[in-house]
Design a protein around this motif. Structure first.
Motif, PDB file in Angstrom:
ATOM      1  N   VAL A 268     -30.153  20.963  28.257  1.00  0.00           N
ATOM      2  CA  VAL A 268     -30.216  21.451  26.875  1.00  0.00           C
ATOM      3  C   VAL A 268     -30.177  22.977  26.861  1.00  0.00           C
ATOM      4  O   VAL A 268     -29.418  23.602  26.107  1.00  0.00           O
ATOM      5  N   LEU A 269     -30.978  23.604  27.720  1.00  0.00           N
ATOM      6  CA  LEU A 269     -31.064  25.061  27.736  1.00  0.00           C
ATOM      7  C   LEU A 269     -29.779  25.711  28.244  1.00  0.00           C
ATOM      8  O   LEU A 269     -29.440  26.834  27.849  1.00  0.00           O
ATOM      9  N   LEU A 270     -29.054  25.016  29.102  1.00  0.00           N
ATOM     10  CA  LEU A 270     -27.786  25.568  29.589  1.00  0.00           C
ATOM     11  C   LEU A 270     -26.768  25.706  28.471  1.00  0.00           C
ATOM     12  O   LEU A 270     -25.842  26.518  28.565  1.00  0.00           O
ATOM     13  N   GLN A 271     -26.937  24.925  27.392  1.00  0.00           N
ATOM     14  CA  GLN A 271     -26.030  25.081  26.252  1.00  0.00           C
ATOM     15  C   GLN A 271     -26.225  26.451  25.597  1.00  0.00           C
ATOM     16  O   GLN A 271     -25.284  27.013  25.030  1.00  0.00           O
ATOM     17  N   PHE A 272     -27.437  26.985  25.682  1.00  0.00           N
ATOM     18  CA  PHE A 272     -27.693  28.332  25.173  1.00  0.00           C
ATOM     19  C   PHE A 272     -26.888  29.350  25.991  1.00  0.00           C
ATOM     20  O   PHE A 272     -26.357  30.319  25.440  1.00  0.00           O
ATOM     21  N   LEU A 273     -26.831  29.145  27.305  1.00  0.00           N
ATOM     22  CA  LEU A 273     -26.041  30.037  28.152  1.00  0.00           C
ATOM     23  C   LEU A 273     -24.560  29.936  27.815  1.00  0.00           C
ATOM     24  O   LEU A 273     -23.823  30.928  27.875  1.00  0.00           O
ATOM     25  N   GLN A 274     -24.115  28.726  27.469  1.00  0.00           N
ATOM     26  CA  GLN A 274     -22.712  28.540  27.065  1.00  0.00           C
ATOM     27  C   GLN A 274     -22.425  29.348  25.810  1.00  0.00           C
ATOM     28  O   GLN A 274     -21.381  30.001  25.702  1.00  0.00           O
ATOM     29  N   ILE A 275     -23.343  29.302  24.857  1.00  0.00           N
ATOM     30  CA  ILE A 275     -23.190  30.085  23.627  1.00  0.00           C
ATOM     31  C   ILE A 275     -23.135  31.570  23.953  1.00  0.00           C
ATOM     32  O   ILE A 275     -22.315  32.324  23.413  1.00  0.00           O
ATOM     33  N   THR A 276     -24.015  32.006  24.859  1.00  0.00           N
ATOM     34  CA  THR A 276     -24.048  33.410  25.265  1.00  0.00           C
ATOM     35  C   THR A 276     -22.724  33.833  25.868  1.00  0.00           C
ATOM     36  O   THR A 276     -22.179  34.898  25.538  1.00  0.00           O
ATOM     37  N   ALA A 277     -22.188  33.010  26.758  1.00  0.00           N
ATOM     38  CA  ALA A 277     -20.919  33.342  27.409  1.00  0.00           C
ATOM     39  C   ALA A 277     -19.789  33.442  26.391  1.00  0.00           C
ATOM     40  O   ALA A 277     -18.975  34.369  26.425  1.00  0.00           O
ATOM     41  N   LEU A 321     -28.846  38.033  20.539  1.00  0.00           N
ATOM     42  CA  LEU A 321     -28.919  36.646  21.009  1.00  0.00           C
ATOM     43  C   LEU A 321     -30.300  36.328  21.561  1.00  0.00           C
ATOM     44  O   LEU A 321     -30.847  35.248  21.315  1.00  0.00           O
ATOM     45  N   ALA A 322     -30.864  37.268  22.313  1.00  0.00           N
ATOM     46  CA  ALA A 322     -32.200  37.058  22.869  1.00  0.00           C
ATOM     47  C   ALA A 322     -33.219  36.832  21.754  1.00  0.00           C
ATOM     48  O   ALA A 322     -34.076  35.935  21.838  1.00  0.00           O
ATOM     49  N   ALA A 323     -33.126  37.638  20.707  1.00  0.00           N
ATOM     50  CA  ALA A 323     -34.062  37.503  19.579  1.00  0.00           C
ATOM     51  C   ALA A 323     -33.868  36.165  18.862  1.00  0.00           C
ATOM     52  O   ALA A 323     -34.848  35.485  18.512  1.00  0.00           O
ATOM     53  N   VAL A 324     -32.612  35.775  18.653  1.00  0.00           N
ATOM     54  CA  VAL A 324     -32.327  34.500  17.981  1.00  0.00           C
ATOM     55  C   VAL A 324     -32.856  33.335  18.811  1.00  0.00           C
ATOM     56  O   VAL A 324     -33.475  32.400  18.272  1.00  0.00           O
ATOM     57  N   PHE A 325     -32.624  33.375  20.111  1.00  0.00           N
ATOM     58  CA  PHE A 325     -33.089  32.288  20.972  1.00  0.00           C
ATOM     59  C   PHE A 325     -34.607  32.199  20.967  1.00  0.00           C
ATOM     60  O   PHE A 325     -35.177  31.105  20.980  1.00  0.00           O
ATOM     61  N   LEU A 326     -35.253  33.355  20.965  1.00  0.00           N
ATOM     62  CA  LEU A 326     -36.717  33.371  21.002  1.00  0.00           C
ATOM     63  C   LEU A 326     -37.300  32.814  19.702  1.00  0.00           C
ATOM     64  O   LEU A 326     -38.257  32.028  19.725  1.00  0.00           O
ATOM     65  N   VAL A 327     -36.717  33.192  18.566  1.00  0.00           N
ATOM     66  CA  VAL A 327     -37.256  32.788  17.263  1.00  0.00           C
ATOM     67  C   VAL A 327     -36.778  31.387  16.861  1.00  0.00           C
ATOM     68  O   VAL A 327     -37.571  30.544  16.438  1.00  0.00           O
ATOM     69  N   ALA A 328     -35.472  31.148  16.996  1.00  0.00           N
ATOM     70  CA  ALA A 328     -34.894  29.894  16.514  1.00  0.00           C
ATOM     71  C   ALA A 328     -34.705  28.866  17.619  1.00  0.00           C
ATOM     72  O   ALA A 328     -34.279  27.742  17.338  1.00  0.00           O
ATOM     73  N   GLY A 329     -35.025  29.238  18.854  1.00  0.00           N
ATOM     74  CA  GLY A 329     -34.822  28.333  19.976  1.00  0.00           C
ATOM     75  C   GLY A 329     -35.442  26.961  19.809  1.00  0.00           C
ATOM     76  O   GLY A 329     -34.766  25.942  20.040  1.00  0.00           O
ATOM     77  N   PRO A 330     -36.707  26.881  19.407  1.00  0.00           N
ATOM     78  CA  PRO A 330     -37.321  25.551  19.233  1.00  0.00           C
ATOM     79  C   PRO A 330     -36.563  24.669  18.246  1.00  0.00           C
ATOM     80  O   PRO A 330     -36.389  23.467  18.482  1.00  0.00           O
ATOM     81  N   ALA A 331     -36.095  25.261  17.147  1.00  0.00           N
ATOM     82  CA  ALA A 331     -35.343  24.477  16.160  1.00  0.00           C
ATOM     83  C   ALA A 331     -34.005  24.020  16.729  1.00  0.00           C
ATOM     84  O   ALA A 331     -33.561  22.888  16.481  1.00  0.00           O
ATOM     85  N   ILE A 332     -33.358  24.887  17.502  1.00  0.00           N
ATOM     86  CA  ILE A 332     -32.075  24.525  18.113  1.00  0.00           C
ATOM     87  C   ILE A 332     -32.274  23.397  19.122  1.00  0.00           C
ATOM     88  O   ILE A 332     -31.473  22.460  19.198  1.00  0.00           O
ATOM     89  N   ILE A 333     -33.352  23.478  19.877  1.00  0.00           N
ATOM     90  CA  ILE A 333     -33.671  22.417  20.844  1.00  0.00           C
ATOM     91  C   ILE A 333     -33.844  21.079  20.136  1.00  0.00           C
ATOM     92  O   ILE A 333     -33.342  20.041  20.586  1.00  0.00           O
ATOM     93  N   ASP A 334     -34.531  21.114  19.002  1.00  0.00           N
ATOM     94  CA  ASP A 334     -34.782  19.872  18.258  1.00  0.00           C
ATOM     95  C   ASP A 334     -33.486  19.256  17.738  1.00  0.00           C
ATOM     96  O   ASP A 334     -33.389  18.026  17.589  1.00  0.00           O
ATOM     97  N   VAL A 335     -32.495  20.099  17.449  1.00  0.00           N
ATOM     98  CA  VAL A 335     -31.193  19.579  17.006  1.00  0.00           C
ATOM     99  C   VAL A 335     -30.463  18.920  18.178  1.00  0.00           C
ATOM    100  O   VAL A 335     -29.786  17.908  18.010  1.00  0.00           O
ATOM    101  N   MET A 336     -30.620  19.492  19.365  1.00  0.00           N
ATOM    102  CA  MET A 336     -29.890  19.011  20.533  1.00  0.00           C
ATOM    103  C   MET A 336     -30.464  17.727  21.128  1.00  0.00           C
ATOM    104  O   MET A 336     -29.740  16.971  21.778  1.00  0.00           O
ATOM    105  N   THR A 337     -31.743  17.480  20.949  1.00  0.00           N
ATOM    106  CA  THR A 337     -32.344  16.276  21.515  1.00  0.00           C
ATOM    107  C   THR A 337     -33.462  15.764  20.613  1.00  0.00           C
ATOM    108  O   THR A 337     -34.169  16.554  19.970  1.00  0.00           O
ATOM    109  N   THR A 338     -33.603  14.454  20.588  1.00  0.00           N
ATOM    110  CA  THR A 338     -34.679  13.836  19.806  1.00  0.00           C
ATOM    111  C   THR A 338     -35.811  13.343  20.701  1.00  0.00           C
ATOM    112  O   THR A 338     -36.833  12.887  20.195  1.00  0.00           O
ATOM    113  N   ALA A 339     -35.638  13.437  22.016  1.00  0.00           N
ATOM    114  CA  ALA A 339     -36.660  12.953  22.949  1.00  0.00           C
ATOM    115  C   ALA A 339     -37.857  13.911  22.952  1.00  0.00           C
ATOM    116  O   ALA A 339     -37.699  15.081  23.317  1.00  0.00           O
ATOM    117  N   PRO A 340     -39.044  13.467  22.579  1.00  0.00           N
ATOM    118  CA  PRO A 340     -40.204  14.370  22.487  1.00  0.00           C
ATOM    119  C   PRO A 340     -40.526  15.066  23.799  1.00  0.00           C
ATOM    120  O   PRO A 340     -40.834  16.266  23.816  1.00  0.00           O
TER     121      PRO A 340
END
Length: 434
Positions: A268-277, A321-340
């Motif tokens: 899931v977190l590697l998708q953030f790196l894909q966005i960064t690239a 990007l660093a600021a967005v990931f830090l603030v909105a990261g949890p919400a983005i994670i929740d969109v990417m997976t539903t597994a608690p």
């Protein structure tokens, strides 16, 4: 030659960022249309087939970077013949490589399925997909050359048009062939192949200036000195890219050893790196074009200006990007997976992703600067050193810190790449002074 301004940097970078944004959409549509068939096997077949081909084609990514560096320098020098010949040489390599892949498709696919075994049904469908897509190999590889040439001449709007038209055609044919005509997996493959044909046809039109006026004469194309330089540049880039890919593959394999939940969180977190690239590529490509032209013009001042102007935007975007990931990261994670449990684990390691753009920006930008200056041997050597330190970091950090150690080692890799190339940057200015 036009002044290097921030507006010029943005004019090059923004179309690349928009072009990159269309790439994930195509993958989602491919998966979505076969998903409508209501069976798991077609989804798996398209997925594994696409991975096999993308892994093979990725090897030829050097053609994009090498073409950009060499052609941008020729453009900066004002050598129209070499600008044209640079594209022709790259297209010849693309055609030869693509035809070789077609000829060797049986052993290549056999080896691929031994490395990535699948069920009999999935493998059968994937082979149907591959045996159609492989005929586009010369086309796909040639698109690296066309793209590199357009970037070298700052024609990134043409790159955006090319990407949008290809992906739009692919999506439309996907819907028609799979949902309308019921062609299934073969329909997805045929849609991609036809879109590649259309893409190359459009690319030929966009680069038509390289084919007129006799600029492509054989004597220029087969100049032994130029061919030798091209071979050296491309081989250095290929070695560097293989080392980089091997480093990320090692990261994935070692992550698998941390347990299923941790592995899923890492994915899931590697998708953030894909966005960064995708985002930072625009400014790295700007550096390739502008630095290359400055080296060709033998202007140290312009090399420095290009490096600073593109890097300022790169750093600014990395911080954003660093600021967005830090603030909105949890919400983005929740969109990417539903597994608690995966959500919880991903949040634990999210700080590494938040600092990744800031730590990695130097390596991204210096890659662009060095490609423009064709300091490819220096890139390759810096990668050798960085990988050695990365391996040492893995051996030291993982036993003590587990998955945190794995992420820390990846940060060490990117930081080391940036530092190693920063130490060698004066060679870019020295090359312009020759």
């Amino acid at each position: 030659m036009a002044e290097i301004t921030h507006a010029r940097v943005l004019k090059i970078a923004l179309p690349i960022v928009l072009s990159n944004a269309t790439i994930p959409i195509l993958g989602a549509v491919d998966t979505g249309v076969v998903g409508q068939l209501g069976l798991p096997a077609p989804i798996g077949a398209v997925g594994i087939g696409a991975v096999i081909l993308s892994s093979i084609y990725w090897i030829f990514g050097f053609l994009r970077m090498g073409t950009t560096g060499l052609v941008s320098q020729a453009h900066g020098t004002g050598d129209a013949v070499e600008v044209s010949a640079g594209l022709m040489r790259a297209l010849i390599i693309a055609a030869a490589a693509g035809l070789t892949l077609i000829a060797l498709q049986i052993p290549i696919f056999w080896a691929a399925f031994r490395l990535a075994p699948a069920s009999a049904e999935v493998e059968s469908l994937a082979r149907d997909y591959l045996h159609i897509r492989i005929w586009g190999a010369p086309l796909t590889i040639s698109l690296y050359a066309f793209t590199g040439w357009l970037i070298a001449l700052e024609r990134t709007r043409s790159v955006l048009v090319l990407q949008v038209v290809m992906n739009g055609l692919n999506v439309g044919l996907d819907l028609w062939f799979v949902l309308g005509l019921g062609f299934g997996v073969k329909g997805v493959a045929a849609a991609t192949l036809i879109s590649e044909i259309g893409g190359v046809a459009l690319a030929l039109w966009l680069t038509r200036a390289a084919f007129v006026g006799g600029l492509w004469r054989a004597r220029a194309i087969f100049d032994r000195v130029k061919l030798g330089v091209m071979a050296r540049v491309n081989s250095d880039i290929m070695i560097r890219s293989v080392l980089l890919q091997a480093s990320f593959t090692t990261f994935l394999f070692l992550g698998a050893g941390q347990g299923d939940v941790t592995l899923a969180a890492n994915q899931v977190l590697l998708q953030f790196l894909q966005i960064t690239a995708f985002a930072l590529d625009g400014f790295a490509f700007s550096a390739e074009s502008l630095v290359g032209q400055a080296v060709g013009a033998h202007s140290v001042v312009r090399v420095r200006r290009a490096a600073i102007a593109t890097s300022q935007w790169g750093v600014g975007l990395a911080v954003l990007l660093a600021a967005v990931f830090l603030v909105a990261g949890p919400a983005i994670i929740d969109v990417m997976t539903t597994a608690p449990e995966v959500r919880l684990a991903a949040r634990v390691y999210l700080p590494w992703i938040a600092i990744a753009p800031v730590i990695g920006i130097a390596s991204w930008m210096f890659d662009g600067i060095f490609i423009g200056a064709t300091l490819t041997r220096e890139m390759r050597n810096a990668m050798f050193v960085s990988v050695a330190i990365y391996v040492a970091a893995l051996l030291i950090l993982i036993p003590t810190f587990g998955n945190h150690g794995l992420w820390a080692a990846l940060m060490v890799l990117n930081a080391t790449r940036g530092v190693a190339m920063a130490r060698l940057y004066p060679r870019a200015e020295a090359k312009a002074a020759l």
